[in-house]
Design an enzyme around this catalytic site. Sequence first.
Site, PDB file in Angstrom:
ATOM      1  CB  CYS A 109      -0.883  -0.037   1.254  1.00 18.35           C
ATOM      2  SG  CYS A 109      -1.929   1.404   1.432  1.00 18.35           S
ATOM      3  CB  CYS A 116      -4.471  13.785   1.426  1.00 10.73           C
ATOM      4  SG  CYS A 116      -5.730  13.441   0.167  1.00 10.73           S
ATOM      5  CB  CYS A 120     -12.042  12.054   3.548  1.00 12.26           C
ATOM      6  SG  CYS A 120     -11.988  12.070   1.735  1.00 12.26           S
ATOM      7  N   GLY A 165      -2.480  10.354   0.394  1.00 13.94           N
ATOM      8  CA  GLY A 165      -2.651  11.121  -0.831  1.00 13.94           C
ATOM      9  C   GLY A 165      -3.749  10.645  -1.751  1.00 13.94           C
ATOM     10  CD  GLU A 166      -7.791  11.118  -5.183  1.00 11.09           C
ATOM     11  OE1 GLU A 166      -8.341  10.489  -4.255  1.00 11.09           O
ATOM     12  OE2 GLU A 166      -7.788  10.712  -6.366  1.00 11.09           O
ATOM     13  CB  SER A 197      -7.977   3.789  -3.837  1.00 14.32           C
ATOM     14  OG  SER A 197      -9.056   4.171  -3.022  1.00 14.32           O
ATOM     15  CG  LEU A 221     -20.208   5.808  -3.420  1.00 15.95           C
ATOM     16  CD1 LEU A 221     -20.087   6.911  -4.471  1.00 15.95           C
ATOM     17  CD2 LEU A 221     -21.075   4.665  -3.959  1.00 15.95           C
TER      18      LEU A 221
HETATM   19  N1  SAH Z   1      -7.317   9.236  -1.660  1.00 16.83           N
HETATM   20  C1  SAH Z   1      -7.640   7.912  -2.104  1.00 16.83           C
HETATM   21  C2  SAH Z   1      -6.703   6.848  -1.604  1.00 16.83           C
HETATM   22  C3  SAH Z   1      -6.231   6.875  -0.164  1.00 16.83           C
HETATM   23  S1  SAH Z   1      -7.315   6.378   1.125  1.00 16.83           S
HETATM   24  C4  SAH Z   1      -9.074   7.580  -1.758  1.00 16.83           C
HETATM   25  O1  SAH Z   1      -9.694   8.348  -1.032  1.00 16.83           O
HETATM   26  O2  SAH Z   1      -9.588   6.575  -2.232  1.00 16.83           O
HETATM   27  C5  SAH Z   1      -7.655   4.668   0.926  1.00 16.83           C
HETATM   28  C6  SAH Z   1      -8.994   4.284   1.538  1.00 16.83           C
HETATM   29  O3  SAH Z   1      -8.966   4.361   2.969  1.00 16.83           O
HETATM   30  C7  SAH Z   1     -10.127   5.196   1.073  1.00 16.83           C
HETATM   31  O4  SAH Z   1     -11.254   4.453   0.722  1.00 16.83           O
HETATM   32  C8  SAH Z   1     -10.388   5.991   2.345  1.00 16.83           C
HETATM   33  O5  SAH Z   1     -11.683   6.520   2.353  1.00 16.83           O
HETATM   34  C9  SAH Z   1     -10.165   4.955   3.414  1.00 16.83           C
HETATM   35  N2  SAH Z   1     -10.050   5.523   4.756  1.00 16.83           N
HETATM   36  C10 SAH Z   1      -9.603   6.754   5.096  1.00 16.83           C
HETATM   37  N3  SAH Z   1      -9.662   6.933   6.431  1.00 16.83           N
HETATM   38  C11 SAH Z   1     -10.165   5.795   6.962  1.00 16.83           C
HETATM   39  C12 SAH Z   1     -10.455   5.356   8.296  1.00 16.83           C
HETATM   40  N4  SAH Z   1     -10.204   6.144   9.357  1.00 16.83           N
HETATM   41  N5  SAH Z   1     -10.969   4.116   8.464  1.00 16.83           N
HETATM   42  C13 SAH Z   1     -11.185   3.308   7.393  1.00 16.83           C
HETATM   43  N6  SAH Z   1     -10.906   3.658   6.132  1.00 16.83           N
HETATM   44  C14 SAH Z   1     -10.412   4.890   5.900  1.00 16.83           C
END
Ligand code: SAH
Length: 362
Positions: A109, A116, A120, A165-166, A197, A221
């Site tokens: 990973c 980032c 979120c 990161g994204e 992702s 999503l």
């Molecule tokens: N930026 C990309 C990839 C990195 S995060 C993306 O958002 O997809 C990889 C995954 O981990 C994403 O689905 C993200 O939403 C999830 N994730 C982030 N924080 C989390 C948490 N505290 N618990 C579980 N999953 C989490």
Amino acid sequence: MSEPPSRIDLAELERPALEALFEARGLDRFRARQLFRWIYRHGVVDLAAMTDLPRDLRAALADEVAVATPHIVERERSSDGTEKLLLRLADGRRIESVFIPDTPSMTFCISTQVGCAMACAFCLTGKMGLVRNLTAGEIAGQVRVLVDAVHIRGKRFNIVLMGMGEPLHNYDETLKALGILADEEGLAVSPRRVTLSTVGLLPALERLAHEPIMPNLAISLHAPTDAIRGELVPINRKYGVADVIAACKRFPLKKRSRITFEYVLLAGVNDSVEDAKRLAKLLAGVKSKVNVIPLNAAAGIPFERPDDDAIDRFAQVLADHHLTVSVRKSRGRDIRAACGQLIVEGERRSSGQQLATLAFGH
Ligand code: SAH
């Protein structure tokens, strides 16, 4: 006084660019290919050790080139075998990469940015904000370093771009890194073994649809409606649920392949039976599988993980609606290597609250 000329960092070059560089200097392309093999296939970056290159060529290169390689600062091993590596980059910035030994195959990973920008609501990396993009050399470099750190050179592994990161917010460097990693003369990681992702940056997703190198796609999503998703994933206010799903439907998928939809389950926020039904309806007609990820809770994240019953109930409703569902087993939680828990220690320690936790907790 003139500055010493800066070295060419070979880690930033795709093989064709390396070959072009050699040719431009009157050197044989074949030599470039040998050099590329040393770096990626054999994990050797010390020119002196590249014994099949002529000695005078190595001597000439020694003054001109470098192969920047992330440096392992710290590594932690979880009781489940997951390993988290803290890597220092050339400018001193740090990132985290994770090795997961059996999912069911071995998976790295890796990160695409320091921090980032997506912010979120439940993600620790998101709390850092964006510090900077990684270069292609730094993205691919994580894999070079991990392969030897966990002793799997020559074995097959998968890569998920699910670290810090994204990836679509650092599009060019990410795609360039995938090209370097896919090269048959190097690590030869087929794009079929790579999953990108994303939160769904739509213009970048449309661009990805036309790339020759096509990784598997995972869409974060997390909610079936704009009302909920807008609170969790700020970019949803720009690229909403319906648009993301429409883009997924248009996305060119290889035979038998499907888009993964990640859904972080948050107690009382997006985990109701109603939410599951709405999600099923939304994904009807999309070649999809759903990955339910119960929240990895952490200090500073204002949500809770649902209890096991709620997790099972949610997944069951999706299955009843004929969706393929998996509930992600959380890996590496005891070393904070689980999804969304990647944040470098320095930043973590800089917060007073965390300092207090560390002081009292140990
Ligand atoms: N930026 C990309 C990839 C990195 S995060 C993306 O958002 O997809 C990889 C995954 O981990 C994403 O689905 C993200 O939403 C999830 N994730 C982030 N924080 C989390 C948490 N505290 N618990 C579980 N999953 C989490």
